[in-house]
Design an enzyme around this catalytic site. Structure first.
Site, short mmCIF file in Angstrom:
data_model
loop_
_atom_site.label_atom_id
_atom_site.label_comp_id
_atom_site.label_asym_id
_atom_site.label_seq_id
_atom_site.Cartn_x
_atom_site.Cartn_y
_atom_site.Cartn_z
N TYR A 213 0.83 -1.20 0.00
CA TYR A 213 0.00 0.00 0.00
C TYR A 213 0.87 1.26 0.00
CZ TYR A 213 -3.89 -3.02 1.47
OH TYR A 213 -4.85 -4.00 1.54
N TYR A 285 -3.64 -4.78 12.04
CA TYR A 285 -3.55 -6.15 11.56
C TYR A 285 -2.90 -6.97 12.68
CZ TYR A 285 -3.76 -3.67 7.01
OH TYR A 285 -4.09 -2.86 5.97
#
Length: 336
Positions: A213, A285
């Site tokens: 990302y 995460y």
């Protein structure tokens, strides 16, 4: 919740004179189930004044331009795969501060061979008159010296339509495992080769990916200690994941994920320790393996991987606002 077990409602803000400011700070990256229950969020752009809601938040673009670029795995040998990943990562090393690309958000989806493709997804301010030109130049840079002609598709829609119309359906793939890494500089060919090895492992035919990302931009203009999320000089963030349906396949997917992650960061004990190349992990995460010495042999505790030097400050907030440790989970902030 206080020491007697009594719950109360408070408002915490970023204002320097707010007595609850440390609680606000803790929730800027460290608040997931650690200090209490958030019942309401109040948003205001730093420096914005007045009471007119239209002036309190950033102005969105009128249109969103999304570009999808796809390469077939059948066309990607190790050399081409390395070139693709290197092009993508170096673009952010060299152009991350280019104001013309301030609205660019993109992801390079390095999928497993079973999916058949590797893809790039780029989202950009479609209201700019030069949007098409800038995105074309970006795609050309990522595909440079590949010797391949990928599939390229463009889509434009109103920003509000794209925002409220987004839907996500797992399709039954409700079992998953996630890992992360902040990337400070482009990976070496040796590290990329490790990624390629695991993504093309013919023994694993499941759905998994190493997603890269875009990062930086406005995020990196904030001081590392200004929020509880300290990673403020990375160029990319990596999400490494696998999803599957059948509980009988748990071990297959978990082992593939764990072995790949361990090998990618094999030079630093199987995890992305903060150094010149990486800057730890992303707490959204959460990954219990970071606290497991079988998978984290770096000697760097999970608290440092996620929070770096801010962890002790989070512990002090924990002691004040949840002294009984009511709000907890396996990776929660521990009482000091």
């Amino acid at each position: 919740m206080d020491r007697s077990g009594r719950a109360r409602t408070v408002t915490a803000t970023r204002r320097p004179d707010d007595p609850n400011r440390e609680l606000w700070w803790a929730h800027t990256g460290g608040g997931g189930g650690n200090f209490g229950i958030v019942t309401r969020y109040l948003f205001r752009t730093p420096g914005a004044g007045g009471d007119d809601p239209s002036n309190l938040l950033p102005k969105p673009p009128t249109k969103l331009r999304t570009t999808f670029v796809t390469w077939a795995w059948a066309d990607l040998d190790l050399e081409k795969f390395t070139r693709l990943v290197t092009n993508f990562q170096r673009w952010y090393e060299e152009n991350g501060d280019d104001p013309r690309y301030g609205s660019l958000y993109s992801t390079l989806h390095l999928n497993t061979h079973a999916t058949g493709t590797v893809s790039l997804e780029a989202r950009f301010d479609g209201g700019r008159s030069d949007a098409g030109k800038l995105i074309d130049q970006y795609v050309m840079a990522v595909n440079e010296q590949m010797g391949l002609q990928p599939s390229v598709e463009h889509q434009e829609e109103l920003w509000l339509q794209a925002t409220i119309g987004a839907r996500y359906d797992t399709g039954g793939y409700d079992r998953s495992k996630s890992k992360s890494a902040y990337i400070r500089r482009a990976w070496t060919p040796e590290r990329i080769a490790v990624v390629h090895k695991h993504l093309t492992d013919q023994r694993f035919d499941g759905w998994g990916a190493v997603d890269l990302y875009s990062y930086g931009g406005k995020i990196n203009t904030v001081a590392s200690d200004a929020t509880a999320l300290p990673q403020r000089d990375s160029i990319l963030k990596s999400w490494i994941s696998a999803t599957w349906k059948d509980p009988a396949l748990d071990d297959q997917h978990l082992n593939w994920m764990r072995e790949m992650y361990r090998d990618i960061f094999g030079d630093t004990g199987g995890v992305p320790v903060p150094n010149d190349d990486h800057d730890g992990c992303y707490i959204n995460y959460p990954d219990l393996d970071m606290a497991d010495p079988r998978w984290n042999t770096s000697g760097v505790p999970w608290q440092t991987l996620y929070y770096k030097d801010g962890y002790r400050r989070l512990q002090r907030v924990k002691a004040e606002w949840d002294p009984r440790g009511v709000f907890r989970h396996p990776l929660s902030v521990q009482l000091p």
